[in-house]
Scaffold this motif. Structure first.
Motif, PDB file in Angstrom:
ATOM      1  N   ASP A  16       0.831  -1.211   0.000  1.00  0.00           N
ATOM      2  CA  ASP A  16       0.000   0.000   0.000  1.00  0.00           C
ATOM      3  C   ASP A  16       0.865   1.260   0.000  1.00  0.00           C
ATOM      4  O   ASP A  16       0.550   2.250  -0.673  1.00  0.00           O
ATOM      5  CB  ASP A  16      -0.916   0.003   1.222  1.00  0.00           C
ATOM      6  CG  ASP A  16      -2.032  -1.015   1.112  1.00  0.00           C
ATOM      7  OD1 ASP A  16      -2.321  -1.428  -0.022  1.00  0.00           O
ATOM      8  OD2 ASP A  16      -2.600  -1.392   2.156  1.00  0.00           O
ATOM      9  N   THR A  17       1.966   1.213   0.758  1.00  0.00           N
ATOM     10  CA  THR A  17       2.877   2.360   0.806  1.00  0.00           C
ATOM     11  C   THR A  17       3.483   2.629  -0.564  1.00  0.00           C
ATOM     12  O   THR A  17       3.559   3.784  -1.007  1.00  0.00           O
ATOM     13  CB  THR A  17       4.001   2.115   1.830  1.00  0.00           C
ATOM     14  OG1 THR A  17       3.429   1.908   3.119  1.00  0.00           O
ATOM     15  CG2 THR A  17       4.950   3.307   1.881  1.00  0.00           C
ATOM     16  N   TYR A  18       3.909   1.573  -1.248  1.00  0.00           N
ATOM     17  CA  TYR A  18       4.481   1.722  -2.584  1.00  0.00           C
ATOM     18  C   TYR A  18       3.451   2.262  -3.578  1.00  0.00           C
ATOM     19  O   TYR A  18       3.770   3.069  -4.451  1.00  0.00           O
ATOM     20  CB  TYR A  18       5.049   0.399  -3.076  1.00  0.00           C
ATOM     21  CG  TYR A  18       6.433   0.087  -2.533  1.00  0.00           C
ATOM     22  CD1 TYR A  18       7.492   0.954  -2.757  1.00  0.00           C
ATOM     23  CD2 TYR A  18       6.676  -1.073  -1.804  1.00  0.00           C
ATOM     24  CE1 TYR A  18       8.762   0.682  -2.275  1.00  0.00           C
ATOM     25  CE2 TYR A  18       7.940  -1.357  -1.304  1.00  0.00           C
ATOM     26  CZ  TYR A  18       8.972  -0.475  -1.542  1.00  0.00           C
ATOM     27  OH  TYR A  18      10.226  -0.738  -1.048  1.00  0.00           O
ATOM     28  N   LYS A  19       2.206   1.811  -3.436  1.00  0.00           N
ATOM     29  CA  LYS A  19       1.146   2.282  -4.329  1.00  0.00           C
ATOM     30  C   LYS A  19       0.914   3.774  -4.128  1.00  0.00           C
ATOM     31  O   LYS A  19       0.768   4.535  -5.095  1.00  0.00           O
ATOM     32  CB  LYS A  19      -0.149   1.510  -4.074  1.00  0.00           C
ATOM     33  CG  LYS A  19      -0.152   0.090  -4.619  1.00  0.00           C
ATOM     34  CD  LYS A  19      -1.492  -0.573  -4.379  1.00  0.00           C
ATOM     35  CE  LYS A  19      -1.517  -1.965  -4.970  1.00  0.00           C
ATOM     36  NZ  LYS A  19      -2.828  -2.643  -4.721  1.00  0.00           N
ATOM     37  N   LYS A  20       0.876   4.209  -2.872  1.00  0.00           N
ATOM     38  CA  LYS A  20       0.683   5.630  -2.580  1.00  0.00           C
ATOM     39  C   LYS A  20       1.860   6.450  -3.099  1.00  0.00           C
ATOM     40  O   LYS A  20       1.680   7.532  -3.664  1.00  0.00           O
ATOM     41  CB  LYS A  20       0.521   5.836  -1.077  1.00  0.00           C
ATOM     42  CG  LYS A  20      -0.784   5.309  -0.516  1.00  0.00           C
ATOM     43  CD  LYS A  20      -0.863   5.533   0.985  1.00  0.00           C
ATOM     44  CE  LYS A  20      -2.160   4.975   1.563  1.00  0.00           C
ATOM     45  NZ  LYS A  20      -2.228   5.148   3.040  1.00  0.00           N
ATOM     46  N   LEU A  21       3.068   5.939  -2.905  1.00  0.00           N
ATOM     47  CA  LEU A  21       4.256   6.642  -3.380  1.00  0.00           C
ATOM     48  C   LEU A  21       4.251   6.753  -4.897  1.00  0.00           C
ATOM     49  O   LEU A  21       4.571   7.807  -5.452  1.00  0.00           O
ATOM     50  CB  LEU A  21       5.521   5.914  -2.909  1.00  0.00           C
ATOM     51  CG  LEU A  21       6.864   6.532  -3.327  1.00  0.00           C
ATOM     52  CD1 LEU A  21       6.996   7.952  -2.799  1.00  0.00           C
ATOM     53  CD2 LEU A  21       8.021   5.673  -2.843  1.00  0.00           C
ATOM     54  N   ALA A  22       3.875   5.662  -5.565  1.00  0.00           N
ATOM     55  CA  ALA A  22       3.810   5.678  -7.029  1.00  0.00           C
ATOM     56  C   ALA A  22       2.772   6.691  -7.511  1.00  0.00           C
ATOM     57  O   ALA A  22       2.998   7.412  -8.492  1.00  0.00           O
ATOM     58  CB  ALA A  22       3.472   4.288  -7.552  1.00  0.00           C
ATOM     59  N   HIS A  23       1.641   6.765  -6.810  1.00  0.00           N
ATOM     60  CA  HIS A  23       0.597   7.733  -7.164  1.00  0.00           C
ATOM     61  C   HIS A  23       1.100   9.160  -6.993  1.00  0.00           C
ATOM     62  O   HIS A  23       0.848  10.037  -7.830  1.00  0.00           O
ATOM     63  CB  HIS A  23      -0.639   7.499  -6.295  1.00  0.00           C
ATOM     64  CG  HIS A  23      -1.748   8.469  -6.573  1.00  0.00           C
ATOM     65  ND1 HIS A  23      -2.520   8.433  -7.723  1.00  0.00           N
ATOM     66  CD2 HIS A  23      -2.212   9.541  -5.847  1.00  0.00           C
ATOM     67  CE1 HIS A  23      -3.400   9.411  -7.703  1.00  0.00           C
ATOM     68  NE2 HIS A  23      -3.232  10.093  -6.576  1.00  0.00           N
ATOM     69  N   GLN A  24       1.812   9.417  -5.904  1.00  0.00           N
ATOM     70  CA  GLN A  24       2.365  10.751  -5.658  1.00  0.00           C
ATOM     71  C   GLN A  24       3.391  11.143  -6.713  1.00  0.00           C
ATOM     72  O   GLN A  24       3.405  12.272  -7.205  1.00  0.00           O
ATOM     73  CB  GLN A  24       2.992  10.800  -4.260  1.00  0.00           C
ATOM     74  CG  GLN A  24       1.986  10.691  -3.122  1.00  0.00           C
ATOM     75  CD  GLN A  24       2.652  10.528  -1.772  1.00  0.00           C
ATOM     76  OE1 GLN A  24       3.871  10.361  -1.677  1.00  0.00           O
ATOM     77  NE2 GLN A  24       1.862  10.556  -0.711  1.00  0.00           N
ATOM     78  N   LEU A  25       4.256  10.182  -7.076  1.00  0.00           N
ATOM     79  CA  LEU A  25       5.268  10.462  -8.096  1.00  0.00           C
ATOM     80  C   LEU A  25       4.618  10.731  -9.453  1.00  0.00           C
ATOM     81  O   LEU A  25       5.066  11.602 -10.209  1.00  0.00           O
ATOM     82  CB  LEU A  25       6.247   9.290  -8.196  1.00  0.00           C
ATOM     83  CG  LEU A  25       7.175   9.089  -6.995  1.00  0.00           C
ATOM     84  CD1 LEU A  25       8.027   7.834  -7.181  1.00  0.00           C
ATOM     85  CD2 LEU A  25       8.073  10.308  -6.793  1.00  0.00           C
TER      86      LEU A  25
END
Length: 231
Positions: A29-38
Motif C-alpha cells: 500500500d505504501t508503494y502504491k501511494k508513493l507511485a501515485h504521488q510520483l
C-alpha cells in the motif's frame, strides 16, 4: 457433500494465519501511494519531462513534453531516442550524448514545429555505476528568445531616438564646416538630421564645390552606424 445422494453430511473448514502477510500488504500500500504521488508530480510539472532507459529507449513522457513536441506519448514510448532525431522531431539527441559522456549534458534543441527548448539530460546510475535511466528536463525558450529580440530592438530604437535628440539639442562639430546663415541652409541641416536616423539611400546632386562632401559627412555623423566598423 455426499456424491451419491447429494446430501450434506458434514463440512471442513481451513484456517490460516495471515498476520505475517500484514507487513507485506502495508508495504505494498505504501508503494502504491508513493507511485501515485510520483505520477502526480511527474504530470503536474510545467516543464517537459522525458525518461529513457540505459539503452536510450523511451519509458515515460509527461503532458508538458507532449505539448512541446506535438506528439502523443503513445507514439513515443518504446521508441529509441535516435528515432526522434531521424524523424526530425529534435535537432540533436541529448540522450546519446549523456550515454556517451556518462555525465549531465545541456543543449538547446530545435523542434520540428520550430520551437526551441533548453534540455538537460541527467544520468541515473545503478549500484554497478551503469546508467539505468536518463532523465530529461526540457523548458520552452521560444517565447523568451522572441522577448529578448524585442527588448534588443527596443533598446536600439531608444538609442537611435536618444542620439537624434542629442543631435538636435547640442548640434555637431561637423556643422562648424557648414555655413548656417540662411533659413534654406538651416532647413537642409534639419532634413539631414531627420533622414540620417533611417537606413535609407540618399542621392546628393550639385555642381563641384557646392559642399556635397560636407553634407555626406554630416549624414554619416548623425547616422546610428557612424561608430560601427565596416569589415
Amino acid at each position: 457433500m455426499n456424491n451419491i445422494d447429494n446430501k450434506l453430511y458434514g463440512a471442513v473448514g481451513i484456517l490460516q494465519d495471515l498476520s505475517h502477510f500484514e507487513p507485506i500488504i502495508k508495504e505494498l500500500d505504501t508503494y502504491k501511494k508513493l507511485a501515485h504521488q510520483l505520477d502526480a508530480i511527474f504530470e503536474s510539472c510545467q516543464d517537459g519531462l522525458y525518461l529513457t532507459d540505459g539503452d536510450g529507449y523511451t519509458l515515460r513522457v509527461n503532458t508538458a513534453y507532449e505539448k512541446m513536441i506535438g506528439f502523443k506519448r503513445e507514439d513515443l514510448i518504446g521508441k529509441h531516442i535516435s528515432w526522434l532525431e531521424e524523424k526530425g522531431l529534435i535537432s540533436e539527441s541529448v540522450t546519446l550524448q549523456v550515454l556517451t559522456s556518462k555525465t549531465a549534458v545541456s543543449r538547446i534543441q530545435k523542434l520540428a514545429n520550430q520551437k526551441e527548448i533548453l534540455v538537460t539530460g541527467t544520468p541515473v546510475k545503478n549500484e554497478e555505476e551503469n546508467i539505468s535511466l536518463v532523465v530529461h528536463h526540457a523548458r520552452d525558450i521560444t517565447y523568451l528568445k522572441a522577448l529578448e529580440a524585442e527588448v534588443e530592438k527596443a533598446r536600439e530604437s531608444n538609442e537611435t531616438f536618444s542620439r537624434g535628440i542629442s543631435q538636435f539639442r547640442f548640434g555637431s562639430p561637423v556643422e562648424a564646416e557648414f555655413p548656417l546663415q540662411s533659413e534654406a541652409m538651416k532647413e537642409i541641416v534639419r532634413r539631414i538630421r531627420r533622414i540620417s536616423l533611417f537606413p535609407t539611400f540618399v542621392l546628393l546632386q550639385g555642381e563641384t564645390g557646392v559642399g556635397k562632401e560636407v553634407i555626406a559627412s554630416m549624414i554619416h555623423h548623425y547616422s546610428p552606424r557612424a561608430k560601427k566598423t565596416v569589415h
